[in-house]
Motif scaffolding. Structure first.
Motif, PDB file in Angstrom:
ATOM      1  N   UNK A  24      14.287   5.758  -7.631  1.00  0.00           N
ATOM      2  CA  UNK A  24      13.960   7.175  -7.691  1.00  0.00           C
ATOM      3  C   UNK A  24      12.643   7.423  -6.955  1.00  0.00           C
ATOM      4  N   UNK A  25      12.206   8.651  -6.896  1.00  0.00           N
ATOM      5  CA  UNK A  25      11.031   9.011  -6.104  1.00  0.00           C
ATOM      6  C   UNK A  25       9.739   8.396  -6.639  1.00  0.00           C
ATOM      7  N   UNK A  26       9.675   8.117  -7.921  1.00  0.00           N
ATOM      8  CA  UNK A  26       8.443   7.586  -8.500  1.00  0.00           C
ATOM      9  C   UNK A  26       8.216   6.147  -8.069  1.00  0.00           C
ATOM     10  N   UNK A  27       9.267   5.346  -8.017  1.00  0.00           N
ATOM     11  CA  UNK A  27       9.133   3.926  -7.694  1.00  0.00           C
ATOM     12  C   UNK A  27       9.533   3.608  -6.260  1.00  0.00           C
ATOM     13  N   UNK A  29       8.914   2.552  -2.382  1.00  0.00           N
ATOM     14  CA  UNK A  29       8.017   1.498  -1.913  1.00  0.00           C
ATOM     15  C   UNK A  29       6.679   2.045  -1.442  1.00  0.00           C
ATOM     16  N   UNK A  30       6.670   3.239  -0.878  1.00  0.00           N
ATOM     17  CA  UNK A  30       5.405   3.819  -0.408  1.00  0.00           C
ATOM     18  C   UNK A  30       4.505   4.159  -1.591  1.00  0.00           C
ATOM     19  N   UNK A  31       5.069   4.674  -2.664  1.00  0.00           N
ATOM     20  CA  UNK A  31       4.263   5.004  -3.838  1.00  0.00           C
ATOM     21  C   UNK A  31       3.685   3.751  -4.487  1.00  0.00           C
ATOM     22  N   UNK A  32       4.473   2.693  -4.565  1.00  0.00           N
ATOM     23  CA  UNK A  32       3.980   1.437  -5.138  1.00  0.00           C
ATOM     24  C   UNK A  32       2.887   0.857  -4.248  1.00  0.00           C
ATOM     25  N   UNK A  33       3.065   0.968  -2.922  1.00  0.00           N
ATOM     26  CA  UNK A  33       2.052   0.477  -1.994  1.00  0.00           C
ATOM     27  C   UNK A  33       0.756   1.275  -2.137  1.00  0.00           C
ATOM     28  N   UNK A  34       0.849   2.579  -2.323  1.00  0.00           N
ATOM     29  CA  UNK A  34      -0.352   3.392  -2.498  1.00  0.00           C
ATOM     30  C   UNK A  34      -1.078   3.063  -3.800  1.00  0.00           C
ATOM     31  N   UNK A  35      -0.334   2.749  -4.854  1.00  0.00           N
ATOM     32  CA  UNK A  35      -0.973   2.289  -6.095  1.00  0.00           C
ATOM     33  C   UNK A  35      -1.711   0.973  -5.859  1.00  0.00           C
ATOM     34  N   UNK A  36      -1.096   0.077  -5.103  1.00  0.00           N
ATOM     35  CA  UNK A  36      -1.747  -1.185  -4.757  1.00  0.00           C
ATOM     36  C   UNK A  36      -3.008  -0.977  -3.942  1.00  0.00           C
ATOM     37  N   UNK A  37      -2.966  -0.043  -2.999  1.00  0.00           N
ATOM     38  CA  UNK A  37      -4.159   0.248  -2.201  1.00  0.00           C
ATOM     39  C   UNK A  37      -5.273   0.842  -3.062  1.00  0.00           C
ATOM     40  N   UNK A  38      -4.895   1.675  -4.026  1.00  0.00           N
ATOM     41  CA  UNK A  38      -5.900   2.220  -4.935  1.00  0.00           C
ATOM     42  C   UNK A  38      -6.559   1.135  -5.769  1.00  0.00           C
ATOM     43  N   UNK A  39      -5.767   0.203  -6.285  1.00  0.00           N
ATOM     44  CA  UNK A  39      -6.332  -0.907  -7.051  1.00  0.00           C
ATOM     45  C   UNK A  39      -7.188  -1.815  -6.179  1.00  0.00           C
ATOM     46  N   UNK A  40      -6.762  -2.029  -4.935  1.00  0.00           N
ATOM     47  CA  UNK A  40      -7.543  -2.853  -4.017  1.00  0.00           C
ATOM     48  C   UNK A  40      -8.875  -2.180  -3.688  1.00  0.00           C
ATOM     49  N   UNK A  41      -8.878  -0.868  -3.535  1.00  0.00           N
ATOM     50  CA  UNK A  41     -10.119  -0.142  -3.278  1.00  0.00           C
ATOM     51  C   UNK A  41     -11.069  -0.244  -4.469  1.00  0.00           C
TER      52      UNK A  41
END
Length: 55
Positions: A24-27, A29-41
């Protein structure tokens, strides 16, 4: 710890993208990648490292 969580999210995003899994739209791949980038930041900024010297 946040760096490890970011790496796990990047791996999940890669698997979703590589396997072409319909999610679905929440999960997406781009949304999961953006969450990863936020955690990395946050990790690079020094939040959640656990080691701090305050004098």
């Amino acid at each position: 710890m946040l760096g490890i969580a970011a790496a796990v999210l990047f791996f999940i995003a890669f698997l979703i993208n590589a396997a072409d899994v319909a999610t679905n739209e929440v999960f997406a791949s781009v949304n999961v990648m953006l969450l990863g980038l936020g955690l990395l930041a946050l990790h690079v900024a020094g939040i959640g490292t656990g080691w701090s010297r305050r004098r």
